[in-house]
Structure formats: structure tokens, C-alpha cells
Scaffold this active site. Structure first.
Site, PDB file in Angstrom:
ATOM      1  N   SER A 142       0.874  -1.411   0.105  1.00  0.00           N
ATOM      2  CA  SER A 142       0.043  -0.025  -0.041  1.00  0.00           C
ATOM      3  C   SER A 142       0.924   1.177  -0.007  1.00  0.00           C
ATOM      4  CB  SER A 142      -0.941  -0.225   1.204  1.00  0.00           C
ATOM      5  OG  SER A 142      -0.159  -0.192   2.563  1.00  0.00           O
ATOM      6  N   HIS A 199       1.146   5.068   4.215  1.00  0.00           N
ATOM      7  CA  HIS A 199       0.419   5.700   3.073  1.00  0.00           C
ATOM      8  C   HIS A 199       1.017   7.037   2.711  1.00  0.00           C
ATOM      9  CE1 HIS A 199      -3.206   2.554   4.175  1.00  0.00           C
ATOM     10  NE2 HIS A 199      -2.052   2.186   3.310  1.00  0.00           N
TER      11      HIS A 199
END
Length: 508
Positions: free
Chosen positions: A287, A340
Site C-alpha cells: 500500500s 500511506h
């Protein structure tokens, strides 16, 4: 209302033109699009592209009309990622509106065909008829079915290889876990060791998850390998779903070399930001790298790498999805939002450095762009290593649990019955008091060798005081009982015990 399902929900209608001229069809279609308030992006001899307005129900769909021989292919396709893999009926509604408006426009233009035909041909003579091959969704349209997503092709080379590598890595990890599970079952019958979960963590560590102390200790390769490790099928699926979408949208714009560089470097930067904020535990998943591609997508959109009308639709949809991911990371459990954010920001910066033209009169060499990007990365990497101390948090937690367990044995000697024989009381104090407290003195020495976070260091300081006070108290208890079988403590012993209770129950 028809709901369209799939990776990229869309609805296509093949309209036979028969004796209806293609140029007249496009003239009517162009006017219908304008009447509906859709943003016309491109018109040429072979068709047109437009985008629906942004609203709460939709962050735009691409409307395209292509002329193929004696057919007009009218399509409505979702621009961004659609949750639950369906379009909620938006594409069907768009085509319904279009065909209804088409009939209206055709009726009102029947008396002015010649004038409109002249203007139309003048206009399309200035347009690039190859635009359809460069349109934002052009690569997506080459995907005929889901299996095409796993095969490299022009403009989509690195993405399928990365997807396959992630899937392969996941199945290898699962296979090793199953083998170990069977080994435990054979060894222990129908039960498993209490350390089973810890053993599985060791397997994950050996496969290369991101872990603060190991990376700070020199195992930098984990910043690459952690990007290919996933903890569950859903974790893998949703990451690969987003990766495929981004690959289809931007790999052809960046080129495979820049795309791969941004993907890996964003993942590394995300992993570094993650270890700053996570003192313990392990981090895994693609991610961070994927958010780097979202950042790259935003950078491309803000540097006019896409056609202007398409940019607005793509920018809104990309910002919405990016925001949803970050919000989910802020409130979701076991979500590494630090990775992230680190990936997103680094992807944006690297794309600017590699792609943006600051001076249109001067061409910056590709090697110079890569050199600046790598230099900036090395500065960040060195800064993180220099300012991120290696904490012994996990080891401290284990030592603290051992310490507390030893302290718990004191409860059994605090209320010894007076009627018990002297030797029984002395043995109880030795076994449940002196020996555990001496063990705690050893534990404290091990704690003092660790570099700890401020809050853990403060707690350790209290443990040191408690270990000394409790050891002194049990030694005095043993002395008093040995000297007086009536089990009366001296004032010195009573004060020592009071000090222990004061430390134990001191308010935070």
C-alpha cells in the site's frame, strides 16, 4: 436501470449507421453532448470523447463514440475506481440520456445540415485523429478480460509483473505456514504450542517484513521485500486491484523505467516513515508503494500530462480515492497510515522531479533527473537513520512481563498464618519472596542495558525502585521471622513493606 459490473464498469452500444453518414452522426452526437452539459474533450473524424459532470453520485464517466466501418460504438465508462465493482447504473443512465437527446438534436438539425457539415469538416481538419490511442482510458480498453491484466503489453509492462510477484510471494508464505502448521500438529497431536503465533511471526520476519530494529540494525533490504508481503487474501486483493488500475492509467504516461523507480522508491520511503512512527511490531504490504502511484497520478494531472477536460474528472476521482484510503488509515485498525502518507508524498515528489519541465527551452537530461531524485532519497534515508534511535521496546515488554510475574508471587507471603511452623514460613518467604525478587534484580540489569522510549524509560525507573524496595522488604521479613517465631515484624520491616506498597499503588 441496468447495472454494469466488472473491473472497469462500462456499457457499450453498437449502433448500425446504415445509410446515415458517419460525419452527420458525429455532428448530432457532438451537439447532444453539449446540450447535456458534458465536457467535450476531443472530436475528430473517427469519433469523440466527453466527460460527465462531477456530482455527489458520480466523479465522472467517459463518454466515447467511435466510428468503426458502418457502426457507431457508443460507450459510457467509469473513470475512477468503483467500490463494489459496479457502476450503480450510472453508465446505463448516461446512454439513455444521450440517445434521447440525440433524437431531439437530429430533428432540429435536419434543415441546416450543409452549414453544419462545412463547419464540422473545417474543425476536424485541425484535430489529431490518433488521440484515441493516447486517451486516458486507452490502455484500459485493451484489456479484453481479466486474464489480460496479468500479461505485459505495450504501455502496461511492469504492472502485471509486479502483480504476479506479489501473488507468488503470498502463496509461498502461505505454503511455508501450512507446512509449519502440519509440523506442529504432528509433533503435538491435536494441540499447538502456545508459541505458535510467535513462530508464524518468525516466518514472516524471515520472508522480509519491515521491522524497526532490524532495519535500523542494517537490514535495509526489508524496505523492498516488505512491499511484496501481504497478511491475508483480502489485503492482497485490494492492493492488487488498486495497482492494476493505476498501472493502466499512468504506466504508459511515465514509461516503465520511471514507473518502476517511483513504485519501489515510494514503497521504501513509506516504509521508512512507518518505522519512525512504529516502535514495535511488523509492517507489510504494497500500500505504501501504491499510494506513491496515487501521488504520481496527482503530479501528472497537475502538470498537464493529460488532456485538460479529462484532467478535471481524473483529478477529482483520484483525490477522492486517495482521501478515502488515508481516512480509512486514520481510523482503521492495523492500517499503516504512516506508510500511506510517506508513499503518497514521495511518489508526488519523484514524479515532479522525473517528469516536470521547468524551462521549456532547456531539456534536462534523464540521468540528471534520476541523480537528483536519488540524492534527495539518500538525504532522507540518512536523516531517518540518524534521528531514529534503535529502541529495545519489544525486549523491554517481555522483561516487564517477567518482572510483573515475579512481583505477583509476593501476594502469597503477605498474609502468612501465624499458626504456621517457623520453618514453613521461612521456606515460603524464600521461595515466593527472596528468589523471585533476586530474579527481578537480574531482570532490572537487563532492562538497564536497553535504549528505551521516554515513556518506557520512566516506567523502568519505577521498576528499579520497586525491585530494590521489594528485595529489601523480603530479606527483612525473613530476618524477623527467623529471629522471632511469633511472626512480629520490626518497625524497619514494616516501613520497608509500606514503601513497596507505596510504589505499587502510586497514582499515575
Amino acid at each position: 436501470m441496468t447495472i454494469s459490473w466488472g473491473y472497469s464498469p462500462k456499457i457499450e452500444k453498437y449502433i448500425p449507421l446504415a445509410d446515415f453518414p458517419a460525419d452527420k452522426y458525429l455532428i448530432v452526437a457532438k451537439q447532444a453532448v453539449e446540450n447535456l452539459g458534458w465536457s467535450l474533450s476531443h472530436v475528430s473524424e473517427s469519433g469523440l470523447i466527453a466527460y460527465t459532470p462531477i456530482s455527489f453520485q458520480s466523479y465522472s464517466e467517459e463518454i466515447s463514440i467511435r466510428i468503426h466501418g458502418n457502426f457507431a460504438v457508443v460507450k459510457s465508462e467509469c473513470v475512477g475506481i468503483q467500490m463494489l465493482f459496479n457502476d450503480y447504473g450510472k453508465n446505463d443512465l448516461n446512454l439513455e440520456k444521450f440517445f434521447h437527446e440525440f433524437e431531439y438534436v437530429e430533428f432540429h438539425l435536419k434543415d441546416v445540415w450543409e452549414e453544419n457539415l462545412y463547419k464540422f469538416h473545417q474543425f476536424i481538419a485541425t484535430q489529431d485523429d490518433r488521440y484515441f490511442e493516447k486517451a486516458p482510458l486507452a490502455t484500459k480498453n485493451k484489456i479484453k478480460n481479466i486474464f489480460f491484466l496479468f500479461f505485459p503489453q505495450k504501455g502496461y509492462t511492469v504492472t502485471p509483473l509486479v502483480v504476479l510477484l506479489n501473488i507468488f510471494y503470498y502463496f509461498i508464505l502461505v505454503l511455508f505456514s501450512i507446512v509449519y502448521l502440519k509440523y506442529q500438529f504432528v509433533r503435538n497431536g491435536s494441540s499447538y504450542d502456545t508459541d505458535f503465533i510467535e513462530e508464524l511471526k518468525k516466518i514472516a520476519l524471515n520472508f522480509g517484513v519491515n521491522q524497526r530494529n532490524l532495519v535500523l540494525g542494517g537490514q535495509y533490504w526489508r524496505l523492498i521485500t516488505y512491499q511484496f508481503i501481504h497478511g491475508s487474501p483480502s489485503h492482497l486483493f485490494f492492493n492488487m486491484y488498486a495497482l492494476v488500475y493505476l498501472g493502466l492509467m499512468i504506466e504508459n504516461k511515465l514509461g516503465w523505467k520511471k514507473y518502476l523507480f517511483i513504485y519501489l522508491m515510494s514503497g521504501v520511503c513509506g516504509g521508512m516513515v512507518s518505522l519512525i512512527f512504529h516502535q514495535e511490531g511488523v509492517m507489510m504490504g504494497a500500500s505504501g508503494a501504491i499510494m506513491g502511484l496515487y501521488g504520481a497520478f496527482i503530479a501528472l494531472l497537475t502538470t498537464k500530462s493529460f488532456e485538460r477536460k479529462a484532467t478535471k474528472a481524473l483529478l477529482v476521482s483520484t483525490l477522492i480515492v486517495s482521501l478515502l484510503v488515508l481516512v480509512n488509515g486514520a481510523f482503521g485498525k492495523r492500517v499503516d497510515n504512516a506508510a500511506h502518507i510517506g508513499g503518497f508524498v514521495s511518489g508526488f515528489i519523484f514524479t515532479y522531479l522525473l517528469n516536470y519541465k521547468w524551462d521549456k527551452t532547456v531539456e534536462i537530461k534523464s540521468w540528471a533527473r534520476y541523480a537528483v531524485s536519488v540524492l534527495l532519497f539518500l538525504m532522507f534515508f540518512s536523516g531517518v537513520l540518524h534521528f531514529s534511535p534503535k529502541y529495545g521496546t519489544e525486549e523491554y515488554r517481555k522483561l516487564r512481563d517477567t518482572f510483573n510475574s515475579n512481583m505477583g508471587s509476593l501476594n502469597s507471603i503477605m498474609n502468612l498464618k501465624i499458626s504456621l511452623p517457623k520453618d514453613v514460613k521461612l521456606n515460603s518467604i524464600k521461595q515466593d519472596g527472596i528468589i523471585p525478587m533476586e530474579r527481578n534484580l537480574v531482570v532490572i540489569k537487563q532492562m538497564q542495558a536497553l535504549n528505551l522510549k521516554p515513556e518506557d524509560a520512566k516506567e523502568r525507573k519505577e521498576k528499579i525502585k520497586l525491585s530494590k524496595a521489594s528485595h529489601r522488604a523480603v530479606m527483612l521479613m525473613y530476618r524477623d521471622i527467623k529471629a522471632d517465631s511469633t511472626y512480629r515484624y520490626s518497625k524497619q520491616t514494616s516501613n520497608a513493606l509500606a514503601q513497596v506498597f507505596e510504589i505499587l499503588y502510586k497514582p499515575d
